[in-house]
Write a protein that holds these residues in place. Structure first.
Motif, PDB file in Angstrom:
ATOM      1  N   GLY A  90       0.781  -1.226   0.000  1.00  0.00           N
ATOM      2  CA  GLY A  90       0.000   0.000   0.000  1.00  0.00           C
ATOM      3  C   GLY A  90       0.813   1.277   0.000  1.00  0.00           C
ATOM      4  O   GLY A  90       0.253   2.374  -0.042  1.00  0.00           O
ATOM      5  N   TYR A  91       2.118   1.179   0.059  1.00  0.00           N
ATOM      6  CA  TYR A  91       2.971   2.365   0.117  1.00  0.00           C
ATOM      7  C   TYR A  91       3.359   2.829  -1.291  1.00  0.00           C
ATOM      8  O   TYR A  91       3.593   2.014  -2.176  1.00  0.00           O
ATOM      9  N   VAL A  92       3.411   4.150  -1.454  1.00  0.00           N
ATOM     10  CA  VAL A  92       3.880   4.746  -2.704  1.00  0.00           C
ATOM     11  C   VAL A  92       4.965   5.767  -2.380  1.00  0.00           C
ATOM     12  O   VAL A  92       5.016   6.315  -1.283  1.00  0.00           O
ATOM     13  N   ARG A  93       5.817   5.995  -3.346  1.00  0.00           N
ATOM     14  CA  ARG A  93       6.931   6.931  -3.168  1.00  0.00           C
ATOM     15  C   ARG A  93       6.470   8.382  -3.251  1.00  0.00           C
ATOM     16  O   ARG A  93       5.648   8.727  -4.083  1.00  0.00           O
ATOM     17  N   HIS A  94       7.061   9.187  -2.389  1.00  0.00           N
ATOM     18  CA  HIS A  94       6.892  10.644  -2.424  1.00  0.00           C
ATOM     19  C   HIS A  94       8.280  11.251  -2.322  1.00  0.00           C
ATOM     20  O   HIS A  94       9.163  10.707  -1.661  1.00  0.00           O
ATOM     21  N   THR A 111      13.349  10.471  -0.868  1.00  0.00           N
ATOM     22  CA  THR A 111      12.271   9.553  -1.224  1.00  0.00           C
ATOM     23  C   THR A 111      11.719   8.983   0.066  1.00  0.00           C
ATOM     24  O   THR A 111      12.472   8.499   0.912  1.00  0.00           O
ATOM     25  N   VAL A 112      10.393   9.070   0.205  1.00  0.00           N
ATOM     26  CA  VAL A 112       9.701   8.606   1.408  1.00  0.00           C
ATOM     27  C   VAL A 112       8.520   7.758   0.952  1.00  0.00           C
ATOM     28  O   VAL A 112       7.779   8.162   0.058  1.00  0.00           O
ATOM     29  N   TYR A 113       8.352   6.604   1.566  1.00  0.00           N
ATOM     30  CA  TYR A 113       7.212   5.735   1.247  1.00  0.00           C
ATOM     31  C   TYR A 113       6.060   6.048   2.199  1.00  0.00           C
ATOM     32  O   TYR A 113       6.222   6.002   3.415  1.00  0.00           O
ATOM     33  N   VAL A 114       4.896   6.366   1.624  1.00  0.00           N
ATOM     34  CA  VAL A 114       3.713   6.735   2.399  1.00  0.00           C
ATOM     35  C   VAL A 114       2.537   5.872   1.950  1.00  0.00           C
ATOM     36  O   VAL A 114       2.320   5.688   0.747  1.00  0.00           O
ATOM     37  N   ALA A 115       1.794   5.353   2.900  1.00  0.00           N
ATOM     38  CA  ALA A 115       0.574   4.598   2.609  1.00  0.00           C
ATOM     39  C   ALA A 115      -0.611   5.527   2.821  1.00  0.00           C
ATOM     40  O   ALA A 115      -0.905   5.919   3.945  1.00  0.00           O
ATOM     41  N   ALA A 116      -1.278   5.885   1.743  1.00  0.00           N
ATOM     42  CA  ALA A 116      -2.408   6.813   1.816  1.00  0.00           C
ATOM     43  C   ALA A 116      -3.680   6.078   2.226  1.00  0.00           C
ATOM     44  O   ALA A 116      -3.768   4.846   2.170  1.00  0.00           O
TER      45      ALA A 116
END
Length: 182
Positions: A90-94, A111-116
């Motif tokens: 569920g994580y995407v790169r920001h 680069t940070v992985y965030v699960a929206a």
């Protein structure tokens, strides 16, 4: 290329990066808060009984501390492949501004992985006692969910980083479970 490449970790990456890097340094991002609102069925839980791991939620003025890793240009593709697999739940790169401890005047891009909230594993907010109850009961291929929380709390304490959500949850998890009477 002459610019630095940074990966910012705020969960298990803080204590277990498991990818090649040139150097690591405590740092923070602004405007985001760490919360145990993401479900984990591949690391700290299983399908049908997810554990809870951290994600980031937008929070104006908030400072989220973690560990920043500088990656060599020639290893970037390998590192992103490793992290894309690891963070697939569920994580995407920001790309977000990163501030390294002691060098806050010069933000870097990380680069940070965030699960929206729109991902299928997102569990969302709950009370800390409810989150603690779910974490106590969860175990996955990477081990007990409680270990994830306590290791994160210890790593943040070691870098003298404050995170009320993590530390209050860790405190609840360290309390003995009282036997129910009836």
């Amino acid at each position: 290329m002459s610019h630095e490449i940074w990966i910012f970790g705020y969960g298990s990456l803080v204590w277990r990066p498991a990818f090649p890097f040139q150097r690591q340094h405590p740092g923070y991002i602004v405007g985001w808060a760490r919360r145990f609102w993401q479900g984990s069925t591949d690391h700290r839980g299983v399908p049908g009984a997810p554990g809870r791991v951290v994600t980031l939620v937008e929070s104006p003025g908030h400072r989220c501390w973690g560990m920043a890793y500088e990656v060599a240009h020639h290893q970037l593709a390998e590192v992103l492949d490793i992290l894309d697999f690891r963070e697939q739940g569920g994580y995407v790169r920001h790309d977000l501004p990163l501030y390294l401890s002691g060098d806050e005047q010069r933000p870097r891009s990380a680069t940070v992985y965030v699960a929206a909230a729109d991902n299928p594993s997102y569990l969302g907010p709950a009370s800390l006692p409810d989150i603690a109850h779910q974490i106590r009961a969860s175990r996955g291929p990477s081990g007990p969910n409680i270990d994830y929380v306590l290791r994160l709390a210890e790593a943040l304490s070691a870098m003298q980083a404050e995170d009320e959500h993590v530390h209050e949850l860790a405190g609840l998890l360290r309390e003995p479970i009282l036997a129910e009477t009836g």
